[in-house]
Design an enzyme around this catalytic site. Structure first.
Site, mmCIF file in Angstrom:
data_model
loop_
_atom_site.group_PDB
_atom_site.id
_atom_site.type_symbol
_atom_site.label_atom_id
_atom_site.label_comp_id
_atom_site.label_asym_id
_atom_site.label_seq_id
_atom_site.Cartn_x
_atom_site.Cartn_y
_atom_site.Cartn_z
ATOM 1 N N LYS A 28 1.289 -0.995 0.122
ATOM 2 C CA LYS A 28 0.299 0.083 -0.098
ATOM 3 C C LYS A 28 1.063 1.778 0.207
ATOM 4 O O LYS A 28 1.933 1.605 0.987
ATOM 5 C CB LYS A 28 -0.674 -0.289 1.108
ATOM 6 C CG LYS A 28 -1.653 0.704 1.118
ATOM 7 C CD LYS A 28 -3.110 0.868 2.688
ATOM 8 C CE LYS A 28 -4.158 1.982 2.766
ATOM 9 N NZ LYS A 28 -4.628 1.541 3.432
ATOM 10 N N ASP A 54 -15.086 4.048 10.032
ATOM 11 C CA ASP A 54 -14.069 3.183 8.770
ATOM 12 C C ASP A 54 -15.236 2.127 8.131
ATOM 13 O O ASP A 54 -14.981 1.522 7.187
ATOM 14 C CB ASP A 54 -13.203 4.356 7.699
ATOM 15 C CG ASP A 54 -13.539 5.003 7.116
ATOM 16 O OD1 ASP A 54 -14.962 5.380 6.139
ATOM 17 O OD2 ASP A 54 -12.935 5.271 6.153
HETATM 18 N N1 ADP Z 1 -3.920 -7.037 1.878
HETATM 19 C C1 ADP Z 1 -4.456 -6.697 0.981
HETATM 20 N N2 ADP Z 1 -5.117 -8.211 -0.209
HETATM 21 C C2 ADP Z 1 -5.521 -7.321 -1.580
HETATM 22 N N3 ADP Z 1 -6.683 -6.370 -1.579
HETATM 23 C C3 ADP Z 1 -6.366 -5.138 -0.705
HETATM 24 C C4 ADP Z 1 -5.485 -5.291 0.148
HETATM 25 N N4 ADP Z 1 -5.822 -4.536 1.379
HETATM 26 C C5 ADP Z 1 -6.555 -3.628 0.304
HETATM 27 N N5 ADP Z 1 -7.019 -4.092 -0.491
HETATM 28 C C6 ADP Z 1 -7.333 -3.138 -1.377
HETATM 29 O O1 ADP Z 1 -7.224 -2.311 -1.911
HETATM 30 C C7 ADP Z 1 -8.728 -0.970 -2.043
HETATM 31 C C8 ADP Z 1 -8.101 0.357 -0.664
HETATM 32 O O2 ADP Z 1 -7.663 -0.504 0.426
HETATM 33 P P1 ADP Z 1 -7.655 0.666 1.612
HETATM 34 O O3 ADP Z 1 -6.965 -0.379 3.060
HETATM 35 O O4 ADP Z 1 -9.130 0.102 2.076
HETATM 36 O O5 ADP Z 1 -6.934 1.811 1.566
HETATM 37 P P2 ADP Z 1 -7.266 3.680 1.411
HETATM 38 O O6 ADP Z 1 -6.594 3.715 3.202
HETATM 39 O O7 ADP Z 1 -7.059 4.239 0.583
HETATM 40 O O8 ADP Z 1 -9.258 3.130 1.202
HETATM 41 C C9 ADP Z 1 -9.164 -2.319 -0.732
HETATM 42 O O9 ADP Z 1 -11.266 -1.844 -1.049
HETATM 43 C C10 ADP Z 1 -9.161 -3.530 -1.925
HETATM 44 O O10 ADP Z 1 -9.449 -3.102 -2.811
#
Ligand code: ADP
Ligand code: MG
Length: 337
Positions: A57, A151
């Protein structure tokens, strides 16, 4: 809602994610973009040291210079790493390299619940309650650490394949960027910095009153409502009307959108109560009440609902089958006697 004055917009879309594919960042080779949310882009990447796939991320580049977002991102990695739980994605590492903030975590193969609902429509009662229960256990674990997620929404729930037919899906709660210590009035997540959707926000979050785990109960109830109804409980044309509805309007009954689940109406109404005192005390209490109502072990007067996979989109008649017609009653009386 708009970011605070002077802050950059929260969209990571102005980053050029495709340019990163194939590049190496802090020992990870970026392979593909898998998701993006309010402040970050998430990539599938290869940890070159261990030769394993991870989710990487990255804080959106235009937000990386902003202290509020940097703090929020760093906070997220610490919170997620602090809670060891089967329904919270384990964090492997977090850091900063060349001005890029990153979190490496377990890669969850699957889609987030937002995607599932958009592409497959409402879930069966069984699937909805299984996912809700798993997310509830993750939320209660966070609450036990004195943290409120704040959230909870379908985009922050990842749904992977489960272990067997009794556990067809394994859900993960993600995105701890807005978590806050219970009952703290200060902090870097004020209402003015609220990012993203207002469909799931609790009344006390809107009015700036102190929040505790029961605000997550409210948001989880909005999510459960949506997984069964196809849309969140309150839908209005603009943000102000939506905020007003969360604070003052009675939530519509689920049965208006999804016939056959009358037993769940009372449980959802309690979880969506305007005052936290009137809600369930924990997320698992809420989901236990949902399951009890759905299987008919709830208070008398609640019609049971079938909990299986066959209810997808198909209305199920609530309650026990109706009694025999008047003309046939003597026959049934005779049989019973
Ligand atoms: N560990 C993970 N494995 C696979 N996909 C992920 C993972 N973490 C996040 N995602 C994908 O990325 C998107 C955004 O992640 P998120 O943590 O919600 O970020 P933000 O803080 O930008 O909202 C999620 O909705 C999901 O689809
Ligand atoms: Mg998110």
């Amino acid at each position: 809602m708009a970011p605070a004055p002077g802050e950059p917009g929260p969209s990571p879309h102005s980053g050029r994610p495709s340019e990163l594919i194939g590049q190496q960042i802090a020992g990870y080779r970026i392979e593909d973009e898998i998701g993006r949310g309010g402040m970050a882009v998430v990539y599938r990447a290869k940890d070159l040291r261990l030769d394993r796939t991870v989710a990487l991320k990255l804080l959106a580049p235009e937000l990386a210079r902003n202290d509020t977002f940097r703090q929020r991102f760093t906070h997220e990695s610490r919170v997620a790493a602090a809670i060891e739980h089967p329904h919270i994605v384990p964090v492997f590492e977090a850091g900063e390299t060349d001005g890029v903030l990153y979190i490496a975590m377990r890669y969850v193969p699957g889609r987030d619940l937002r995607h599932l609902l958009d592409h497959a429509g409402p879930l069966s009662v069984g699937a909805a309650l299984r996912i809700a229960t798993q997310v509830a256990s993750a939320l209660d674990a966070a609450h036990d650490h004195g943290l409120v997620h704040r959230d909870v929404k379908p985009g922050n729930i990842l749904v992977a394949k489960g272990t067997d037919s009794d556990h067809p899906e394994h859900a993960y709660l993600t995105d701890f960027g807005l978590t806050k210590k219970s009952l703290s009035l200060t902090g870097f997540t004020t209402v003015g910095q609220f990012v993203g959707t207002l469909d799931y926000v609790a009344p006390e979050q809107i009015s700036g009153r102190p929040v505790d785990g029961r605000c997550d109960v409210y948001s989880l109830a909005c999510v459960v409502y949506e997984t069964l109804a196809g849309g969140p409980p309150f839908q209005r044309d603009d943000d102000i009307a939506l905020l007003w509805a969360h604070q003052y309007d009675e939530p519509p009954r689920l049965t208006e959108k999804r016939p056959g689940v009358a037993a769940l109406d009372g449980v959802l109404a309690q979880a969506l109560a305007k005052s936290p005192d009137d809600r369930y005390g924990s997320c698992l209490q809420f989901t236990a009440a949902l399951r009890a109502a759905a299987t008919g072990s709830a208070a008398p007067g609640h019609a049971p609902t079938r909990v299986d996979r066959h209810v997808v989109g198909a209305p199920v008649a609530p309650g026990a089958p109706p009694g025999p017609p008047r003309w046939a009653r003597p026959v049934f009386r005779g049989l019973a006697g």
